[in-house]
Design an enzyme around this catalytic site. Structure first.
Site, PDB file in Angstrom:
ATOM      1  CE  LYS A 222      12.857  18.737 -11.275  1.00  0.00           C
ATOM      2  NZ  LYS A 222      11.632  19.319 -11.748  1.00  0.00           N
TER       3      LYS A 222
ATOM      4  CB  SER B 249      14.582  21.861 -15.577  1.00  0.00           C
ATOM      5  OG  SER B 249      13.792  23.114 -15.561  1.00  0.00           O
TER       6      SER B 249
ATOM      7  CG  HIS C  22      -1.642  -1.128   1.557  1.00  0.00           C
ATOM      8  ND1 HIS C  22      -2.920  -1.505   0.925  1.00  0.00           N
ATOM      9  CD2 HIS C  22      -1.317  -2.244   2.059  1.00  0.00           C
ATOM     10  CE1 HIS C  22      -3.420  -2.746   1.325  1.00  0.00           C
ATOM     11  NE2 HIS C  22      -2.503  -3.076   1.823  1.00  0.00           N
TER      12      HIS C  22
END
Ligand code: ARG
Length: 470
Positions: A299, A293, A157
């Site tokens: 990034k 980026s 989960h």
């Protein structure tokens, strides 16, 4: 205008826009090689039937081989105005041999050719994909070996569940890919490549003529297939031409298998994307497969994995496209079926590219052992299952033990304490003591208690490793 394989009954010329619309040469050129093999078998069958004289068959065969050589060295250039690959090859033969070439199309149909071509394409491409998948399997197995001693966190989960070994995590995907491999092998083994369907109802050519033609050409035709898979029994005289020209179930099966493989690839991609975020920071991705980026200087984006996940839409889409294409077609051949090719080619090309890059990528993924060991040290929840199991071994019924362990963790949380810090008096209330707790709250203990993952799948691979990509 390029000569068509039909036309006698028409007074008017075909509309040029419609002609473009109906042509398939811009993608079915990929089947050129297989179409030549069909012609080789067919011209021999015509010889056996006395339709061709030995000299004529020889000339046809030699001209077919000339075109085949061009294809094999990547020099095959098709005329974009040809309707399809069958027309293209027929016209090339006519240029070389004149009217003799027109005899080749006796008692056969493009419906017969196309099903042969597509089925042989499936053989060749399946063997290539098996080779690439094997490469990926080999790397997963190597990595699993390398990480035998390293811990990892297992989730259910998307919540922390238990401590596992990184080896086991890798072997989970390994197991999925082994099943994909086996599924593909079974598909290959069961494929049949029929000849002699005619347009739908078989043809004047006798069984024996085709059988002999297949026997005499088979060695030449399959020598490009990897020895491990080479199977002469693929090639058959069609026993049920109406069925053979009508169906594309083999393509749907092939794309189903590729879709399952793609689903596994996509899950792996998703896992690796999550585990490499700053929030998890369990894995470090190789820079050479990431991009930056244009605005945000810091990034390092996991683009390979995102595309790997994203391409699932294309692979599933291709499968659904074929299922939809076929669902309402009356027997036998319908031109709708021409549209089976782009989804097929596109899925095969995407999967091959993905596997090729994945093999390089996965080798370079690094495990952030520091972060993992911090989690293992700090998160006491990761040991509660073992507490419950310990109590069970001591004779407390499991569901009771489960409740005790749950209460223990709640108690510690409410008191804002580590379980290891609780004193014996308190631990006794939970049928535990400090000694037991320090024994259990240790990742090595946790791992050692468990039966290790069955290595049967891994052993299977060892048996396969003799296989080399064709
Ligand atoms: N280009 C066609 C296809 O891919 C080949 C078979 C054509 N048959 C026909 N009767 N027009 O399906």
């Amino acid at each position: 205008m390029v000569k068509k394989l039909w036309g006698g009954r028409f007074k008017k010329k075909i509309d040029s826009d419609f002609d473009k619309f109906q042509s398939s040469i811009q993608y079915d050129w990929r089947l050129a090689e297989y179409d030549i093999y069909h012609s080789m078998i067919h011209s021999l069958a015509l010889l056996k039937m006395g339709v061709l004289k030995p000299q004529e068959e020889k000339k046809l065969n030699a001209a077919l081989k000339e075109i085949l050589d061009e294809i094999k060295i990547g020099q095959f250039k098709y005329n974009p105005e040809s309707e399809d690959i069958h027309t293209e090859i027929q016209n090339r033969l006519t240029e070389k041999l004149g009217d003799l070439a027109l005899k080749l199309h006796s008692f056969r149909s493009r419906n017969d050719q196309i099903v042969f071509d597509e089925r042989y394409y499936c053989v060749i491409e399946t063997v290539k994909i098996l080779g690439l998948l094997l490469e990926v399997l080999g790397i997963f197995s190597e990595l699993a070996n390398k990480h035998k001693e390293d811990f990892f966190i297992g989730y259910t989960h998307t919540q922390r569940a238990q401590i596992i070994k990184f080896e086991d995590y890798l072997l989970a995907y390994y197991g999925m890919f082994v099943r994909d491999f086996e599924r593909m092998e079974r598909f290959l083994k069961n494929l049949e490549i029929p000849v002699g369907c005619g347009a739908l109802a078989g043809s004047y050519i006798k069984k024996e003529a085709y059988k002999k033609a297949i026997e005499e050409t088979i060695e030449f035709i399959i020598k490009g297939v990897n020895e491990r898979y080479r199977d002469k029994r693929w090639f058959k005289l069609s026993e049920n031409p109406l069925s053979d020209v009508s169906d594309r179930d083999f393509l749907i099966e092939f794309l189903s298998i590729l879709s399952i493989l793609q689903m596994h690839l996509s899950r792996l991609a998703e896992d690796l994307i999550i585990y490499s975020t700053k929030e998890f920071n369990f894995l470090i991705l190789p820079e050479e497969f990431c991009t930056g980026s244009s605005l945000l200087p810091h990034k390092k984006n996991p683009d390979f994995l995102e595309l790997l996940r994203g391409y699932t839409s294309r692979i599933y889409g291709d499968l659904v496209s074929l299922l939809t294409l076929m669902k309402g077609l009356p027997l036998a051949y319908n031109r709708d079926m021409q549209l089976d090719k782009e989804p097929l080619f596109s899925s095969v090309e995407i999967i091959k590219e993905e596997l090729k890059i994945l093999a390089k990528f996965i080798k370079e993924v690094k495990l952030n052992k520091k972060v993992i060991s911090k989690v293992i040290k700090e998160d006491q929840n990761l040991y509660t299952t073992e507490v419950a199991e310990y109590l069970t071994e001591k004779g407390i019924p499991f569901l009771k033990a489960h409740e005790i362990a749950g209460k223990l963790i709640r108690f510690a949380e409410e008191k804002n304490k580590k379980i290891k810090e609780l004193d014996n008096k308190i631990l006794k209330r939970f049928s535990l003591n400090k000694k037991i707790i320090s024994e259990i709250f240790n990742p090595n203990f946790v791992i050692k208690r468990r039966r290790s993952i069955d290595k049967e799948a891994e052993n299977k691979l060892k048996a396969l490793l003799g296989f080399k990509n064709a």
